[in-house]
Design a protein around this motif. Structure first.
Motif, PDB file in Angstrom:
ATOM      1  N   TYR A 109      44.440  24.303  49.234  1.00 12.24           N
ATOM      2  CA  TYR A 109      45.556  23.406  48.935  1.00 12.24           C
ATOM      3  C   TYR A 109      46.138  23.677  47.551  1.00 12.24           C
ATOM      4  CZ  TYR A 109      45.745  20.372  53.016  1.00 12.24           C
ATOM      5  OH  TYR A 109      45.952  19.900  54.288  1.00 12.24           O
ATOM      6  N   GLY A 110      45.261  24.000  46.590  1.00 11.44           N
ATOM      7  CA  GLY A 110      45.764  24.334  45.256  1.00 11.44           C
ATOM      8  C   GLY A 110      46.688  25.531  45.277  1.00 11.44           C
ATOM      9  N   SER A 111      46.351  26.540  46.066  1.00  9.28           N
ATOM     10  CA  SER A 111      47.170  27.753  46.145  1.00  9.28           C
ATOM     11  C   SER A 111      48.515  27.484  46.805  1.00  9.28           C
ATOM     12  CB  SER A 111      46.412  28.842  46.917  1.00  9.28           C
ATOM     13  OG  SER A 111      45.204  29.167  46.279  1.00  9.28           O
TER      14      SER A 111
ATOM     15  N   LEU B 256      29.448  32.735  40.607  1.00  4.88           N
ATOM     16  CA  LEU B 256      30.194  32.804  39.347  1.00  4.88           C
ATOM     17  C   LEU B 256      31.688  32.890  39.614  1.00  4.88           C
ATOM     18  CD1 LEU B 256      30.532  33.320  36.262  1.00  4.88           C
ATOM     19  CD2 LEU B 256      30.098  35.749  36.741  1.00  4.88           C
ATOM     20  N   GLN B 257      32.056  33.752  40.540  1.00  3.41           N
ATOM     21  CA  GLN B 257      33.465  33.949  40.863  1.00  3.41           C
ATOM     22  C   GLN B 257      34.065  32.707  41.508  1.00  3.41           C
ATOM     23  OE1 GLN B 257      32.632  37.347  43.219  1.00  3.41           O
ATOM     24  NE2 GLN B 257      32.578  38.751  41.480  1.00  3.41           N
ATOM     25  N   GLY B 258      33.267  32.007  42.343  1.00  2.00           N
ATOM     26  CA  GLY B 258      33.757  30.801  42.992  1.00  2.00           C
ATOM     27  C   GLY B 258      34.100  29.708  41.998  1.00  2.00           C
ATOM     28  N   VAL B 259      33.266  29.542  40.983  1.00  2.00           N
ATOM     29  CA  VAL B 259      33.542  28.561  39.935  1.00  2.00           C
ATOM     30  C   VAL B 259      34.839  28.917  39.209  1.00  2.00           C
ATOM     31  CG1 VAL B 259      32.743  27.627  37.731  1.00  2.00           C
ATOM     32  CG2 VAL B 259      31.125  27.930  39.627  1.00  2.00           C
ATOM     33  N   ILE B 260      35.005  30.208  38.879  1.00  2.00           N
ATOM     34  CA  ILE B 260      36.208  30.667  38.180  1.00  2.00           C
ATOM     35  C   ILE B 260      37.452  30.456  39.050  1.00  2.00           C
ATOM     36  CG2 ILE B 260      37.387  32.699  37.244  1.00  2.00           C
ATOM     37  CD1 ILE B 260      34.600  33.770  36.475  1.00  2.00           C
ATOM     38  N   VAL B 261      37.334  30.777  40.337  1.00  2.00           N
ATOM     39  CA  VAL B 261      38.472  30.643  41.257  1.00  2.00           C
ATOM     40  C   VAL B 261      38.902  29.182  41.383  1.00  2.00           C
ATOM     41  CG1 VAL B 261      39.206  30.850  43.667  1.00  2.00           C
ATOM     42  CG2 VAL B 261      37.960  32.723  42.580  1.00  2.00           C
TER      43      VAL B 261
ATOM     44  N   PRO C 292      51.473  33.477  28.234  1.00  6.27           N
ATOM     45  CA  PRO C 292      50.833  34.787  28.414  1.00  6.27           C
ATOM     46  C   PRO C 292      49.302  34.724  28.475  1.00  6.27           C
ATOM     47  CG  PRO C 292      52.562  34.903  26.760  1.00  6.27           C
ATOM     48  CD  PRO C 292      52.367  33.454  27.067  1.00  6.27           C
ATOM     49  N   VAL C 293      48.696  33.966  27.563  1.00  2.00           N
ATOM     50  CA  VAL C 293      47.230  33.895  27.537  1.00  2.00           C
ATOM     51  C   VAL C 293      46.706  33.160  28.775  1.00  2.00           C
ATOM     52  CG1 VAL C 293      45.224  32.982  26.304  1.00  2.00           C
ATOM     53  CG2 VAL C 293      47.102  34.025  25.033  1.00  2.00           C
ATOM     54  N   GLY C 294      47.322  32.024  29.100  1.00  2.00           N
ATOM     55  CA  GLY C 294      46.889  31.270  30.275  1.00  2.00           C
ATOM     56  C   GLY C 294      47.076  32.065  31.555  1.00  2.00           C
ATOM     57  N   ALA C 295      48.201  32.791  31.659  1.00  6.91           N
ATOM     58  CA  ALA C 295      48.447  33.603  32.849  1.00  6.91           C
ATOM     59  C   ALA C 295      47.430  34.720  32.962  1.00  6.91           C
ATOM     60  CB  ALA C 295      49.862  34.175  32.807  1.00  6.91           C
ATOM     61  N   ALA C 296      47.066  35.318  31.830  1.00  2.83           N
ATOM     62  CA  ALA C 296      46.067  36.376  31.850  1.00  2.83           C
ATOM     63  C   ALA C 296      44.711  35.832  32.277  1.00  2.83           C
ATOM     64  CB  ALA C 296      45.964  37.030  30.471  1.00  2.83           C
ATOM     65  N   MET C 297      44.400  34.621  31.809  1.00  5.61           N
ATOM     66  CA  MET C 297      43.136  34.014  32.224  1.00  5.61           C
ATOM     67  C   MET C 297      43.171  33.645  33.705  1.00  5.61           C
ATOM     68  SD  MET C 297      42.066  31.656  28.964  1.00  5.61           S
ATOM     69  CE  MET C 297      41.614  32.435  27.390  1.00  5.61           C
ATOM     70  N   PHE C 298      44.349  33.201  34.189  1.00  2.00           N
ATOM     71  CA  PHE C 298      44.461  32.918  35.619  1.00  2.00           C
ATOM     72  C   PHE C 298      44.297  34.197  36.435  1.00  2.00           C
ATOM     73  CE2 PHE C 298      47.045  32.493  39.506  1.00  2.00           C
ATOM     74  CZ  PHE C 298      46.326  31.488  40.118  1.00  2.00           C
ATOM     75  N   SER C 299      44.766  35.303  35.881  1.00  2.00           N
ATOM     76  CA  SER C 299      44.591  36.570  36.592  1.00  2.00           C
ATOM     77  C   SER C 299      43.113  36.899  36.756  1.00  2.00           C
ATOM     78  CB  SER C 299      45.312  37.710  35.863  1.00  2.00           C
ATOM     79  OG  SER C 299      44.611  38.084  34.691  1.00  2.00           O
TER      80      SER C 299
ATOM     81  N   ALA D 127      38.306  26.625  39.435  1.00  2.00           N
ATOM     82  CA  ALA D 127      38.846  26.121  38.169  1.00  2.00           C
ATOM     83  C   ALA D 127      40.232  26.691  37.900  1.00  2.00           C
ATOM     84  CB  ALA D 127      37.893  26.471  37.028  1.00  2.00           C
ATOM     85  N   GLY D 128      40.418  27.998  38.135  1.00  2.00           N
ATOM     86  CA  GLY D 128      41.709  28.636  37.879  1.00  2.00           C
ATOM     87  C   GLY D 128      42.815  28.078  38.743  1.00  2.00           C
ATOM     88  N   VAL D 129      42.541  27.887  40.043  1.00  2.00           N
ATOM     89  CA  VAL D 129      43.547  27.348  40.956  1.00  2.00           C
ATOM     90  C   VAL D 129      43.884  25.904  40.583  1.00  2.00           C
ATOM     91  CG1 VAL D 129      43.977  26.644  43.342  1.00  2.00           C
ATOM     92  CG2 VAL D 129      42.992  28.886  42.861  1.00  2.00           C
ATOM     93  N   ALA D 130      42.857  25.114  40.260  1.00  2.00           N
ATOM     94  CA  ALA D 130      43.095  23.710  39.891  1.00  2.00           C
ATOM     95  C   ALA D 130      43.934  23.604  38.616  1.00  2.00           C
ATOM     96  CB  ALA D 130      41.758  22.986  39.718  1.00  2.00           C
ATOM     97  N   VAL D 131      43.636  24.453  37.635  1.00  2.00           N
ATOM     98  CA  VAL D 131      44.387  24.418  36.373  1.00  2.00           C
ATOM     99  C   VAL D 131      45.835  24.857  36.594  1.00  2.00           C
ATOM    100  CG1 VAL D 131      44.603  25.474  34.089  1.00  2.00           C
ATOM    101  CG2 VAL D 131      42.375  24.684  34.894  1.00  2.00           C
TER     102      VAL D 131
END
Length: 470
Positions: free
Chosen positions: A272-274, A183-188, A307-314, A190-194
């Motif tokens: 690479y995304g990071s 679950l966390q890997g999918v979130i990570v 703010p919302v996108g950054a919070a979701m990236f967090s 997706a978050g880095v790519a976005v």
């Protein structure tokens, strides 16, 4: 409110997964290796999510922000050596050896191959010390991201993050770790790519990164340190117990082979995304740089995503931290209770896993309370923890997997590697200049390898002399 709800829902899901798998983790084998039932997709994601933590997103991004283009050597090594080579050269052999010897931990595999309970205890102790230091940096990175975005106290964020991880690991053991990691890997990913997509759009495209000016002047960009970190964050994986142990959980060697491509793709996206986001931060934040490089990625996320996108990236950074630290909690808990003390009780393992995260959170809080140079302090502790663990395990793991068998060489290599790593870590903490300090990992592994070769040669000679004397 939306962002807080997303993070809360994610944390609740992690705890729920721990509760779901509690009954399956009531046995020692279920708690430590998920009864060896893990398939290819789960193996790939739990390996990748454990490998790439909040350190690669926040600290790796800070490295790219500070050092510019030369830092891209690090993700290159991560993908080729850390992911692809690990699966192709070591993964299937480790899985086979763990099955043949019915070993549940990395120290136990050595103990059984070399018929030495003392060796198992020694390696268990080294894993516990080195990985606790590493866990502290993981929690530090997550707390820095969450604290900056949500404007909460960093110490409070560190303890809350650690406590939640400790609870679901204690509940479900390796089962909950594998499923929450997925679950966390999918979130990570997706978050880095976005974040990268938003950052490139804001900076003017990928071509704009070629002109990114690093935050540090050229005279302060240390190429030897970058090379050492590239080695550290790639080949060190070959000897990190929390990653080596992932291959124990696979149903068989075929699962490892099928997972290779998935794990390599995951590594490419995240690392690479990071680092490319870090280069974008050097372009976008040029006119208003952050107070500390460690805050470059959080500041970048706030600017390009709102703010919302950054919070979701967090939430993605939090997921990256949890997917690594939960594995460390399980590995440290088993190292202390199962390998060092020899206790085979899931209740004791649960308690030790929980406490290991609280101790790591305490170290993280101490790090976060430093008045300045936070990025440097986190890098130092991270490097010491990884170097100590890899120094103790890397050469013995590779040599043993490739068929070499010398207990004396394993002991000598492990002790020398750990001691050299500790000496470098102590010198950095005391601000004492040490020889080849920028290449501390390379020197540590070279010393460990030299000790292994010397002991391999000396042991047969010693036995021959003793027989001749008799």
């Amino acid at each position: 409110m939306i962002s807080e709800s997303v993070v809360a829902a994610y944390l609740a899901a992690s705890l729920a997964l721990g509760a779901v798998f509690k009954s399956k983790a009531d046995t020692i084998e279920g708690f430590l290796v998920a009864n060896r039932e893990i398939g290819d997709w789960l193996l790939a994601f739990t390996f990748g999510a454990t490998y790439f933590s909040s350190v690669v997103i926040v600290v790796g991004g800070a490295w790219a922000y500070m050092w510019g283009q030369p830092s891209l050597l690090i993700p290159l090594f991560n993908v080729v050596l850390g992911a692809l080579a690990t699966f192709m050269l070591l993964g299937r052999r480790i899985n086979t050896l763990s099955l043949e010897h019915n070993a549940l931990t990395v120290p136990e595999l050595f103990g059984r191959i070399y018929s030495s309970r003392g060796l198992q205890r020694l390696l268990g102790l080294m894993a516990a010390v080195g990985l606790t230091l590493y866990a502290a940096t993981v929690i530090s990175g997550a707390a820095a991201m969450v604290g900056t975005v949500f404007h909460v106290n960093l110490a409070a964020a560190a303890f809350v993050i650690a406590a939640i991880m400790a609870v679901y690991v204690a509940l479900g053991g390796m089962y909950s770790v594998a499923w929450t990691d997925t679950l966390q890997g999918v979130i990570v990913a997706a978050g880095v790519a976005v974040l990268l997509a938003f950052s490139l759009g804001h900076a003017g495209g990928l071509a704009a990164l070629e002109n990114a000016k690093p935050a540090l002047p050229p005279s302060k960009i240390n190429l030897r340190l970058i090379f050492d970190l590239a080695l550290l964050t790639s080949i060190a994986v070959w000897g990190l117990p929390q990653l080596v142990n992932r291959f124990y959980t696979a149903r068989g060697p075929r699962v490892v082979r099928r997972a290779t491509g998935i794990a390599t793709l995951f590594a490419f996206i995240v690392t690479y995304g990071s680092f490319l986001s870090g280069l974008a931060a050097a372009v976008i934040l040029q006119s208003h740089p952050p107070s500390d490089p460690l805050k470059a990625i959080p500041a970048l996320a706030s600017i390009v995503m709102g703010p919302v996108g950054a919070a979701m990236f967090s939430a993605a950074v939090l997921a990256a931290a949890m997917s690594t630290a939960d594995s460390i909690a399980l590995t440290v808990g088993s190292a202390v209770i199962y390998d060092v003390l020899g206790v085979r009780d899931t209740r004791a393992l649960r308690a030790a896993s929980f406490l290991s995260m609280i101790v790591a959170a305490g170290i993280a809080v101490a790090t976060l309370s430093l008045p300045k140079e936070l990025a440097s302090a986190v890098t130092t502790i991270f490097k010491t923890g990884w170097t100590l663990t890899a120094g103790a395990f890397l050469v013995p793991v590779v040599a043993t997997v490739m068929g070499a068998r010398s207990r004396a060489a394993v002991v000598a290599s492990s002790l020398v590697g750990a001691l050299v790593a500790l000496a470098y870590g102590a010198s950095r903490a005391a601000h004492i200049a040490a020889p080849l300090a920028d290449l501390s990992f390379a020197v540590t592994i070279a010393a460990s390898l030299a000790a292994y070769i010397a002991a391999s040669i000396a042991a047969p000679c010693g036995r021959a002399l003793s027989r001749r004397g008799a």
